[in-house]
Design an enzyme around this catalytic site. Structure first.
Site, PDB file in Angstrom:
ATOM      1  CB  SER A 119      -0.916   0.002   1.231  1.00  9.03           C
ATOM      2  OG  SER A 119      -0.175  -0.219   2.408  1.00  9.03           O
ATOM      3  CG  HIS A 140      -2.957  -0.919  -2.882  1.00 10.88           C
ATOM      4  ND1 HIS A 140      -3.253   0.395  -2.580  1.00 10.88           N
ATOM      5  CD2 HIS A 140      -3.152  -1.619  -1.731  1.00 10.88           C
ATOM      6  CE1 HIS A 140      -3.605   0.473  -1.308  1.00 10.88           C
ATOM      7  NE2 HIS A 140      -3.554  -0.735  -0.785  1.00 10.88           N
ATOM      8  CD  GLU A 152      -3.919   3.182  -5.087  1.00 12.37           C
ATOM      9  OE1 GLU A 152      -3.982   4.417  -5.087  1.00 12.37           O
ATOM     10  OE2 GLU A 152      -3.268   2.538  -4.229  1.00 12.37           O
ATOM     11  CG  ASN A 190      -3.039   3.786   1.780  1.00 15.33           C
ATOM     12  OD1 ASN A 190      -4.035   3.942   2.482  1.00 15.33           O
ATOM     13  ND2 ASN A 190      -2.663   2.599   1.353  1.00 15.33           N
TER      14      ASN A 190
END
Length: 291
Positions: A119, A140, A152, A190
């Protein structure tokens, strides 16, 4: 690139969720972990989650049985060498991920694609420790994997176009949506989410609000489904801290400095739901704020 057999490294929260969605989409899945106990627990969770989907009418009973029949487990990392795609979903520590890829490398087919569910960690750096940086990409998934629609896709500097296209097609077959992100610390989700959580912890640390008032303010004032501290507990406070450290180290900006209170909770072993204590205490019938 034809992908039919998928290897998943790690049977934890993310790994078993990834195995779940791949098996349901028709892929053969081989899952590995360091202990048989972890694998048995993961299989039981997957079966329970599939049954829950069936009870809600999202899938039928035949699909549950078929998906479970596509999942197998092994304690040997080398067994994943004959898969077409390997997804690493281990702890968010770069040294552990690098060791996994180095151990896997001698056993891989020449055309096997390597991916990491990291992440936050540099895809380029992870790929550089393998013999196939052009066939390495960030993959991800969001937590919980069976529910969340976004994946992702993060290209390292060497990732080639066929690898990217192959993974984009996989995401579509899973019924999810791909978002392309550049290989910067923490990528897109994130990069935005973790500083918000960290700021919520600072708000608690500085006494601006209590755990309950902070979470209620974001749920009712910003229409968030979960409060930031509740979400941090769900993600795992150790994971939140690890991502903040990646942001702070990688971007060298003080705005990403992890809150000392977040560090203290992690040092205490209060990591959230998985340890039954974090910003909430989950040991009773109803979660109770710890501050």
């Amino acid at each position: 690139m034809t992908i039919q057999k998928v290897g998943v490294v790690g049977a934890g929260q993310m790994g078993n969720g990834i195995a779940h969605v791949f098996a349901l989409a028709g892929y053969d899945v081989l899952m590995t972990d360091v202990s048989q106990e972890a694998l048995d627990k993961a299989v039981k969770l997957i079966e329970g989650n599939l049954a829950r989907q069936a009870s809600r009418g999202k899938i039928d009973e035949d699909e549950v049985a078929a998906a479970m029949g596509r999942i197998s487990c092994t304690l040997s990392l080398a067994d994943l060498g004959q898969t077409d795609l390997v997804i690493e979903a281990a702890t968010e520590r770069e040294s552990i991920k690098q060791a996994i890829f180095e151990d896997l490398q001698p056993h891989l087919k020449p055309d096997t694609i390597l991916t990491s569910n990291t992440s936050s960690i540099s895809i380029t750096r992870l790929a550089s420790r393998t013999d196939r940086p052009e066939k390495f990409i960030g993959f991800h998934f969001m937590n919980p994997v069976p529910v969340m629609q976004l994946v992702e896709l993060i290209r390292g500097i060497a990732t080639d176009e066929p690898t990217y296209k192959a993974l984009h097609e996989v995401v579509e077959k899973l019924g999810k949506t791909a978002a392309s992100a550049e290989d910067f610390p923490a990528f897109i989700v994130n990069r935005i989410l973790m500083p918000m959580i960290n700021e919520a912890v600072y708000t608690l640390y500085e006494g601006v609000g209590s755990v309950k008032s902070i979470d209620e303010s974001l749920k009712l004032g910003a229409n968030h489904p979960m409060g930031p501290l509740e979400l941090a507990d769900f993600i795992g406070l150790d994971t939140c801290l690890a991502i903040m450290n990646v942001l702070h180290d990688g971007l060298a900006d003080t705005k990403y400095r992890p809150c000392p209170l977040l560090t203290k909770y992690v040092e205490a072993g209060w990591l959230g739901r998985k340890t039954q204590r974090g910003f909430y205490d989950y040991r009773g019938e109803t979660p109770v704020p710890t501050r």
